[in-house]
Design a protein around this motif. Structure first.
Motif, short mmCIF file in Angstrom:
data_model
loop_
_atom_site.label_atom_id
_atom_site.label_comp_id
_atom_site.label_asym_id
_atom_site.label_seq_id
_atom_site.Cartn_x
_atom_site.Cartn_y
_atom_site.Cartn_z
N LYS A 1 0.97 -23.78 -8.09
CA LYS A 1 1.41 -23.83 -6.70
C LYS A 1 2.02 -22.51 -6.25
CE LYS A 1 6.01 -25.77 -7.69
NZ LYS A 1 6.93 -26.89 -7.43
N SER A 2 2.41 -21.68 -7.22
CA SER A 2 2.93 -20.34 -6.90
C SER A 2 1.86 -19.27 -7.04
CB SER A 2 4.11 -19.99 -7.80
OG SER A 2 5.21 -20.84 -7.56
N THR A 3 1.01 -19.41 -8.05
CA THR A 3 0.00 -18.36 -8.28
C THR A 3 -0.99 -18.25 -7.13
OG1 THR A 3 -1.39 -19.88 -9.55
CG2 THR A 3 0.19 -18.56 -10.79
N ASP A 4 -1.34 -19.37 -6.51
CA ASP A 4 -2.32 -19.32 -5.42
C ASP A 4 -1.80 -18.51 -4.22
OD1 ASP A 4 -4.13 -20.71 -6.89
OD2 ASP A 4 -3.85 -22.63 -5.88
N PRO A 5 -0.61 -18.81 -3.68
CA PRO A 5 -0.11 -17.99 -2.56
C PRO A 5 0.21 -16.56 -2.98
CG PRO A 5 1.56 -19.59 -3.24
CD PRO A 5 0.29 -19.96 -3.93
N TYR A 6 0.63 -16.35 -4.23
CA TYR A 6 0.88 -15.00 -4.71
C TYR A 6 -0.42 -14.20 -4.72
CZ TYR A 6 5.69 -15.86 -6.31
OH TYR A 6 7.03 -16.12 -6.38
N SER A 7 -1.49 -14.82 -5.23
CA SER A 7 -2.78 -14.14 -5.30
C SER A 7 -3.30 -13.82 -3.90
CB SER A 7 -3.80 -15.01 -6.04
OG SER A 7 -3.39 -15.22 -7.38
N ALA A 8 -3.08 -14.74 -2.96
CA ALA A 8 -3.51 -14.50 -1.57
C ALA A 8 -2.72 -13.34 -0.97
CB ALA A 8 -3.32 -15.76 -0.74
N GLY A 9 -1.43 -13.28 -1.24
CA GLY A 9 -0.62 -12.18 -0.73
C GLY A 9 -1.05 -10.85 -1.30
N ASN B 1 5.91 -14.16 -0.35
CA ASN B 1 4.97 -14.28 -1.46
C ASN B 1 4.32 -12.94 -1.80
OD1 ASN B 1 5.39 -17.06 -1.75
ND2 ASN B 1 3.81 -17.56 -0.25
N SER B 2 4.03 -12.15 -0.77
CA SER B 2 3.40 -10.84 -0.99
C SER B 2 4.36 -9.92 -1.73
CB SER B 2 2.98 -10.22 0.35
OG SER B 2 2.08 -11.06 1.04
N LEU B 3 5.62 -9.93 -1.33
CA LEU B 3 6.62 -9.12 -2.02
C LEU B 3 6.84 -9.61 -3.45
CD1 LEU B 3 9.49 -8.29 0.51
CD2 LEU B 3 8.14 -6.68 -0.85
N ALA B 4 6.84 -10.93 -3.63
CA ALA B 4 7.10 -11.50 -4.96
C ALA B 4 6.04 -11.07 -5.97
CB ALA B 4 7.17 -13.02 -4.87
N VAL C 1 6.85 0.86 0.33
CA VAL C 1 6.96 -0.60 0.34
C VAL C 1 7.63 -1.06 1.64
CG1 VAL C 1 7.93 -2.62 -0.82
CG2 VAL C 1 7.02 -0.72 -2.18
N ASP C 2 8.67 -0.36 2.06
CA ASP C 2 9.35 -0.70 3.31
C ASP C 2 8.37 -0.67 4.48
OD1 ASP C 2 11.78 -1.07 2.09
OD2 ASP C 2 12.53 0.94 2.54
N ARG C 3 7.57 0.40 4.55
CA ARG C 3 6.63 0.53 5.66
C ARG C 3 5.58 -0.56 5.62
NH1 ARG C 3 7.73 6.02 4.62
NH2 ARG C 3 6.04 6.21 3.11
N ALA C 4 5.16 -0.95 4.42
CA ALA C 4 4.18 -2.04 4.30
C ALA C 4 4.76 -3.34 4.83
CB ALA C 4 3.75 -2.21 2.84
N VAL C 5 6.01 -3.63 4.47
CA VAL C 5 6.66 -4.86 4.93
C VAL C 5 6.77 -4.84 6.46
CG1 VAL C 5 8.79 -6.20 4.90
CG2 VAL C 5 7.90 -5.23 2.78
N VAL C 6 7.15 -3.71 7.02
CA VAL C 6 7.27 -3.59 8.48
C VAL C 6 5.92 -3.85 9.15
CG1 VAL C 6 7.66 -1.96 10.37
CG2 VAL C 6 9.26 -2.05 8.46
N SER C 7 4.84 -3.31 8.56
CA SER C 7 3.52 -3.50 9.16
C SER C 7 3.08 -4.96 9.07
CB SER C 7 2.48 -2.60 8.48
OG SER C 7 2.24 -3.01 7.14
N TRP C 8 3.40 -5.65 7.96
CA TRP C 8 3.06 -7.07 7.83
C TRP C 8 3.78 -7.89 8.90
CZ3 TRP C 8 4.36 -7.19 1.89
CH2 TRP C 8 3.41 -6.44 1.20
N ILE C 9 5.06 -7.63 9.06
CA ILE C 9 5.83 -8.38 10.04
C ILE C 9 5.32 -8.08 11.44
CG2 ILE C 9 8.13 -8.78 11.00
CD1 ILE C 9 9.27 -7.95 8.26
#
Length: 417
Positions: free
Chosen positions: A112-120, A161-164, A142-150
């Motif tokens: 249940k965790s690996t599926d959303p992690y893999s998608a992220g 999940n993507s960060l995890a 990494v900061d810039r990537a997070v900003v672009s995702w949001i």
């Protein structure tokens, strides 16, 4: 030894450093080659080693702007080789390293965790960061990537999940000795998420105020760039006037421009990928028409003449050496952060050029459904954020409704009771 080094052959136009043999039994050697025809990165560092299984001598090389950077790269590979790390592993991109080590990184997790992690990992981490070296991945990247995702509207749980999964992969890199620290441990991103959501609720606040501000910014960016390349300013003006993303500007081809109707058919965007920059469909995979206003027509015409009107597949905009443009390339080449701060626009990001264009169009009276089509928004509620009816307009709308109700063409009055 001295005479042998003195008699080593040298290529024309280049300088070879002394060869460095690595002790402690590790068969790794290195050299630095300086060539005048390497452009902005004239120092090419190279390492060679013996594969213990095949006894072959593979090698790796990388160009750098300075000899110091080249020496640091070699020193790092030497250190890792002395610890038993294969140089190819040490220079893997994040996408390559993740593909090779994902099972280790995700061990112990339930499905249940690996599926959303893999998608992220697949949908967000690799497209944003996969092309970067594991060793060179920074907190800022990494900061810039997070900003672009949001900014792209990714939900909070998907960002989490993507960060995890990125944290787990980079933690494996730490265990493998490729890194000393984990740059993916971003703190305060939830607060950042709320801040960006608030900004997106009022994208008008991110727009440049007027045409003079836009041209002043474009000129300042050109002047700050190392080669004063006018193309950087053209990209900025074109992006704002067409309310487009930098990736879409980079993906624009000669054949996408119609000078009879002065419209641009936005068909693709250029984005970073594990193999480098690549073209893909627009966000939502929908082509859309965008008007080319009079203020940019001469700019577009000049670009068409420069690249060739008879070359429909040629890029209308590119870097000074013909390379594809990404938002990070534009930022670094023009010292964007320093320039916008000096002009009093500390908040301004490259994507805010799009906010600028949409805000100006809304203020010019472009109707909601047309503005939505130009923006390529799937949801009209996103487009509505650019509308800014003031109190006078609201009062006027009420007056118009009252007049309509009292007119003969208005809805018939119905007596109640």
């Amino acid at each position: 030894m001295a005479s042998r080094e003195a008699n080593r052959p040298r290529r024309a136009g280049c300088v070879m450093s002394d060869r460095v043999n690595i002790p402690v039994g590790v068969r790794l050697s290195s050299d630095i080659e300086e060539r005048s025809d390497y452009g902005r990165r004239p120092f090419k560092a190279r390492v060679r080693w013996t594969d213990p299984a095949t006894k072959k001598r593979p090698s790796l090389s990388e160009p750098f702007e300075s000899r110091e950077e080249a020496e640091e790269w070699i020193a790092r590979l030497v250190r890792l080789a002395s610890q038993g790390v294969d140089p190819k592993t040490a220079t893997m991109t994040l996408a390559e390293y993740g593909a090779a080590n994902m099972d280790l990184a995700l061990r112990g997790l339930e499905k249940k965790s690996t599926d959303p992690y893999s998608a992220g990992w697949r949908k967000r981490v690799v497209p944003s960061l996969g092309h970067l070296s594991v060793a060179m991945l920074t907190n800022g990247a990494v900061d810039r990537a997070v900003v672009s995702w949001i900014g792209d509207g990714v939900g909070k749980s998907s960002v989490k999940n993507s960060l995890a999964v990125l944290v787990r992969v980079m933690e494996q890199a730490v265990r493998d000795g490729l890194r000393e620290t984990n740059p993916a441990r971003v703190r305060g991103w939830q607060k950042l998420y709320q801040q960006i959501e608030d900004e997106l609720d009022d994208p008008r606040a991110l727009a440049l105020p007027n045409w003079t501000a836009l041209t002043t910014l474009a000129d300042a960016l050109v002047q700050r760039s190392a080669d004063r390349y006018r193309g950087w300013g053209d990209v900025v003006i074109f992006a704002a006037c067409t309310a487009s993303r930098i990736g879409e500007v980079s993906g624009c081809r000669v054949g996408d421009i119609d000078t009879d109707t002065w419209t641009w058919r936005v068909r693709r965007q250029t984005t970073p990928s594990p193999g480098g920059m690549e073209d893909k469909g627009t966000k939502g995979n929908r082509a859309r028409p965008v008007p080319l206003i009079e203020e940019v027509r001469q700019l577009v015409s000049d670009r068409l003449d420069a690249v060739g009107r008879d070359k429909p597949d040629a890029r209308l905009f590119c870097g000074p050496r013909g390379g594809r443009i990404a938002t990070g390339v534009l930022r670094d080449a023009t010292h964007w952060d320093e320039v916008v701060t000096s002009l009093g626009y500390e908040h301004l990001r490259r994507h805010d050029l799009r906010h600028t264009g949409l805000t100006w169009m809304a203020d010019a009276g472009v109707s909601l459904h047309v503005l939505q089509k130009i923006a390529g928004h799937a949801d009209s509620r996103t487009t509505e954020r650019y509308l800014h009816p003031d109190q006078q307009e609201i009062t006027g709308a009420g007056d118009k409704l009252s007049k309509h109700l009292r007119s003969r063409s208005g809805p018939a009055l119905r007596v109640v009771g």
